[in-house]
Design an enzyme around this catalytic site. Structure first.
Site, PDB file in Angstrom:
ATOM      1  CE  LYS A   1      -3.399   8.652  -4.350  1.00 55.79           C
ATOM      2  NZ  LYS A   1      -2.580   8.509  -3.423  1.00 55.79           N
TER       3      LYS A   1
ATOM      4  CG  ASP B   1      -0.547  10.235  -5.621  1.00 57.82           C
ATOM      5  OD1 ASP B   1       0.268   9.410  -4.984  1.00 57.82           O
ATOM      6  OD2 ASP B   1      -0.256   9.407  -7.537  1.00 57.82           O
TER       7      ASP B   1
HETATM    8  P1  NDP Z   1       5.926  12.285  -9.166  1.00 57.25           P
HETATM    9  O1  NDP Z   1       4.983  13.365 -10.102  1.00 57.25           O
HETATM   10  O2  NDP Z   1       6.801  13.157  -9.006  1.00 57.25           O
HETATM   11  O3  NDP Z   1       6.564  11.401 -10.208  1.00 57.25           O
HETATM   12  C1  NDP Z   1       6.545  10.891 -10.617  1.00 57.25           C
HETATM   13  C2  NDP Z   1       7.292   9.561 -11.497  1.00 57.25           C
HETATM   14  O4  NDP Z   1       7.411   8.451 -12.365  1.00 57.25           O
HETATM   15  C3  NDP Z   1       7.942  10.458 -12.644  1.00 57.25           C
HETATM   16  O5  NDP Z   1       9.068  10.298 -12.678  1.00 57.25           O
HETATM   17  C4  NDP Z   1       6.873   9.680 -14.303  1.00 57.25           C
HETATM   18  O6  NDP Z   1       7.982  10.277 -15.310  1.00 57.25           O
HETATM   19  C5  NDP Z   1       6.235   8.891 -13.513  1.00 57.25           C
HETATM   20  N1  NDP Z   1       5.621   8.378 -14.441  1.00 57.25           N
HETATM   21  C6  NDP Z   1       3.885   8.608 -13.989  1.00 57.25           C
HETATM   22  N2  NDP Z   1       3.603   7.769 -14.248  1.00 57.25           N
HETATM   23  C7  NDP Z   1       4.035   7.322 -15.476  1.00 57.25           C
HETATM   24  C8  NDP Z   1       4.067   6.085 -16.948  1.00 57.25           C
HETATM   25  N3  NDP Z   1       2.170   6.314 -16.420  1.00 57.25           N
HETATM   26  N4  NDP Z   1       4.697   5.722 -16.938  1.00 57.25           N
HETATM   27  C9  NDP Z   1       5.906   5.537 -16.743  1.00 57.25           C
HETATM   28  N5  NDP Z   1       6.592   6.591 -15.554  1.00 57.25           N
HETATM   29  C10 NDP Z   1       5.404   7.021 -14.989  1.00 57.25           C
HETATM   30  O7  NDP Z   1       4.979  11.174  -8.750  1.00 57.25           O
HETATM   31  P2  NDP Z   1       5.099  11.124  -6.779  1.00 57.25           P
HETATM   32  O8  NDP Z   1       6.760  10.374  -6.591  1.00 57.25           O
HETATM   33  O9  NDP Z   1       5.025  11.287  -5.852  1.00 57.25           O
HETATM   34  O10 NDP Z   1       4.514   9.465  -7.219  1.00 57.25           O
HETATM   35  C11 NDP Z   1       5.135   8.253  -7.458  1.00 57.25           C
HETATM   36  C12 NDP Z   1       4.314   7.327  -7.263  1.00 57.25           C
HETATM   37  O11 NDP Z   1       4.430   6.949  -5.235  1.00 57.25           O
HETATM   38  C13 NDP Z   1       2.773   7.032  -7.338  1.00 57.25           C
HETATM   39  O12 NDP Z   1       2.608   5.339  -8.169  1.00 57.25           O
HETATM   40  C14 NDP Z   1       2.576   7.518  -5.767  1.00 57.25           C
HETATM   41  O13 NDP Z   1       0.677   6.974  -5.907  1.00 57.25           O
HETATM   42  C15 NDP Z   1       2.944   6.885  -4.559  1.00 57.25           C
HETATM   43  N6  NDP Z   1       3.648   7.746  -3.566  1.00 57.25           N
HETATM   44  C16 NDP Z   1       3.381   8.901  -3.253  1.00 57.25           C
HETATM   45  C17 NDP Z   1       3.396   9.639  -2.399  1.00 57.25           C
HETATM   46  C18 NDP Z   1       3.925  10.828  -1.832  1.00 57.25           C
HETATM   47  O14 NDP Z   1       4.290  11.422  -0.942  1.00 57.25           O
HETATM   48  N7  NDP Z   1       3.811  11.890  -2.699  1.00 57.25           N
HETATM   49  C19 NDP Z   1       3.050   8.528  -0.482  1.00 57.25           C
HETATM   50  C20 NDP Z   1       3.160   7.187  -1.416  1.00 57.25           C
HETATM   51  C21 NDP Z   1       3.019   6.859  -2.905  1.00 57.25           C
HETATM   52  P3  NDP Z   1       7.265  11.447 -15.587  1.00 57.25           P
HETATM   53  O15 NDP Z   1       7.991  12.850 -15.246  1.00 57.25           O
HETATM   54  O16 NDP Z   1       7.878  10.721 -17.211  1.00 57.25           O
HETATM   55  O17 NDP Z   1       5.452  11.502 -15.932  1.00 57.25           O
HETATM   56  O1  2IT Z   2      -0.282   7.183  -1.971  1.00 58.44           O
HETATM   57  C1  2IT Z   2       0.139   8.194  -1.023  1.00 58.44           C
HETATM   58  O2  2IT Z   2       0.124   7.853   0.641  1.00 58.44           O
HETATM   59  C2  2IT Z   2       0.354   9.780  -0.815  1.00 58.44           C
HETATM   60  N1  2IT Z   2      -0.009  10.108  -2.011  1.00 58.44           N
HETATM   61  C3  2IT Z   2       0.169  10.569   0.058  1.00 58.44           C
HETATM   62  C4  2IT Z   2      -0.631  11.133   1.135  1.00 58.44           C
HETATM   63  C5  2IT Z   2      -0.661  11.766   1.595  1.00 58.44           C
HETATM   64  O3  2IT Z   2      -2.185  12.065   2.438  1.00 58.44           O
HETATM   65  O4  2IT Z   2       0.173  12.449   2.135  1.00 58.44           O
END
Ligand code: NDP
Ligand code: 2IT
Length: 453
Positions: A128, A168
């Site tokens: 990561k 992420d």
């Molecule tokens: P994005 O940046 O696309 O979206 C994040 C969302 O969460 C936004 O709505 C954001 O609000 C909110 N958010 C982030 N940090 C905070 C905080 N500290 N307090 C309140 N709200 C918060 O990220 P992703 O959708 O990609 O990721 C979301 C989660 O999913 C994370 O935990 C990530 O590690 C996990 N994840 C992502 C994957 C991927 O493929 N993208 C795969 C597996 C897991 P705002 O816009 O106001 O900041």
């Molecule tokens: O938390 C996760 O699994 C991710 N942000 C996606 C990682 C990836 O390599 O697609």
């Protein structure tokens, strides 16, 4: 030494070696708490120091990221890449750009990623990275200059056979494009497989954008099937409105569920008629605006609430049947879990990484709520990244349906592996135990085979 004492000893070492890193400690503890029976059954793991080695990253890189903003001022951020485990394949895991990012954050995420990636059954190790850079409010040109500076250092440590970053929080298609452009320029190689989450027009995979959210909902649906239920007609709450949340909302809608709330860091919207996916996507993904805009444009019975927690919607008439936390770590506490249980929640699947506090998880399990930990429920994102790597390696492109079908098969495999393992270890229905043990044993067996490295 008994298995319990061996685990205590490893955890004490983790605390001593990594002082003050509370999120990392939390992630390690959750896994170690699942391993006593495994170590009792397999003393060879303890003899080979497998658990202690798995807790120590193979390599941790921290670097300076200077860049120039639109006013000509020099700005400085810190960059990280934690290359955690490479026994199953190249390090694989996303990059997070958010002001809260510290080494602690990246280590907890990298540790989770090892077991998640192992659960997919695909040949990917765990890693990561990220930065305390905040893309919010920055111009495209500023984001580009930051990404170019970040990659100028990162490129020395990555490669299609070495370490393959992706997105992420705060890192999506725009950032991956700028990062790939700079990697290509510095290396003079069109090495498609060095990053995933690329746009389909230049080496990305169809369905990667949707994969994490879709996968989490497919996992939740499979859990519901075990109690002869489905999403059809159920009221659902999703936290966040980023990449994972948006496509979870779309998939729930397609399966006949009603998502009545979503959030961002500024508050949440309650929409009893069901979130309008296309409108929310336009506001959050296309315009990068705030979720308060949603209620302003949607009208009707929808409302924006700047205070309280999105989980409070479980107190509304009709309650909540399924909760999908898809924003960030520790966003759902024991208090929120109690609200959800009182509101009738039947299943919780973590779209985010570690969004439920340990107290919340305990409460769900004691109340008999089906609970899927992130390392299982959100594995669809990284799994589809591995499918993107396969397409890049074979210089092929697959159709959306072919890729989405493979994603579905993988999520069902992950679900069934967790369930089967939990049963085998005498804890039927305990997906936390099942995910930790199934992920751990795949990595541990590879570590034994590869020797002390
Ligand atoms: P994005 O940046 O696309 O979206 C994040 C969302 O969460 C936004 O709505 C954001 O609000 C909110 N958010 C982030 N940090 C905070 C905080 N500290 N307090 C309140 N709200 C918060 O990220 P992703 O959708 O990609 O990721 C979301 C989660 O999913 C994370 O935990 C990530 O590690 C996990 N994840 C992502 C994957 C991927 O493929 N993208 C795969 C597996 C897991 P705002 O816009 O106001 O900041
Ligand atoms: O938390 C996760 O699994 C991710 N942000 C996606 C990682 C990836 O390599 O697609």
């Amino acid at each position: 030494m008994t298995a319990a004492r061996a685990l205590d000893s490893v955890f004490s070492t983790v605390l001593r070696r990594n002082p003050g890193e509370s999120e990392f400690h939390q992630a390690v503890k959750e896994v170690l708490d699942s391993l006593e029976l495994v170590l009792t059954k397999h003393p060879e793991y303890t003899e080979a120091g497998v658990v202690e080695r798995i807790c120590e990253p193979e390599r941790q890189i921290i670097f300076r990221v200077p860049w120039v903003d639109d006013h000509g001022h020099v700005q400085l951020n810190r960059g990280f890449r934690v290359q955690y485990s490479s026994v199953l394949g190249p390090y694989k895991g996303g990059l997070r750009f958010h002001p809260s990012v510290r080494l602690d954050t990246i280590k907890f995420l990298g540790f989770e990623q090892i077991f998640k990636n192992a659960l997919t059954g695909l040949p990917i190790g765990g890693g990561k990275g990220g930065s305390d850079f905040d893309p919010k409010g920055k111009s495209d040109a500023e984001v580009m200059r930051f990404c170019q500076s970040f990659m100028t250092e990162l490129r020395m440590h990555i490669g299609a056979e070495t370490d393959v970053p992706a997105g992420d929080i705060g890192v999506g298609g725009r950032e991956i494009g700028y990062l790939f452009g700079q990697y290509k320029r510095l290396t003079n190689r069109y090495e498609s497989g060095v990053l995933t989450g690329k746009a389909p027009a230049w080496g990305g995979s169809l369905a990667r954008t949707e994969a994490t959210g879709y996968g989490a909902v497919i996992f939740a649906q499979r859990m519901l099937q075990t109690i002869a239920e489905s999403f059809d007609g159920k009221r659902v709450v999703v936290s966040g409105s980023g990449n994972v949340a948006l496509y979870a909302i779309e998939k729930v809608r397609d399966l006949g569920g009603l998502v009545v709330a979503a959030s961002d860091s500024g508050g949440y919207v309650y929409d009893p008629d069901g979130i309008d996916f296309a409108l929310l996507r336009q506001i959050k993904e296309v315009e990068r605006a705030r979720i308060s805009e949603y209620a302003a444009r949607r009208g009707g019975r929808s409302e924006f609430r700047a205070t309280g927690q999105v989980w409070d919607v479980a107190r509304e008439p009709g309650g909540i049947a399924v909760a999908l936390p898809c924003a960030t770590q520790n966003e759902l506490t024991d208090v929120d879990a109690a609200t959800l249980v009182a509101g009738g929640v039947r299943a919780v699947a973590e779209g985010a990484n570690m969004p439920c506090t340990p107290g919340a998880v305990r409460l769900f399990q004691e109340a008999g709520v089906l609970f899927a930990p992130g390392k299982a429920a959100n594995a669809g994102g990284v799994a589809t990244s591995a499918l993107e790597m396969q397409q890049n390696a074979s210089r092929d492109t697959w159709t959306f349906d072919h890729t989405a079908n493979r994603l579905e098969d993988i999520m069902i495999h992950v679900h069934d592996a967790c369930r089967r393992t939990a049963e085998e270890y005498g804890a039927p229905g305990n997906y936390v135990l099942g995910a930790n043990i199934a992920g751990f044993t795949r990595v541990a067996d590879a570590m034994l085979a590869l020797g002390v490295i």
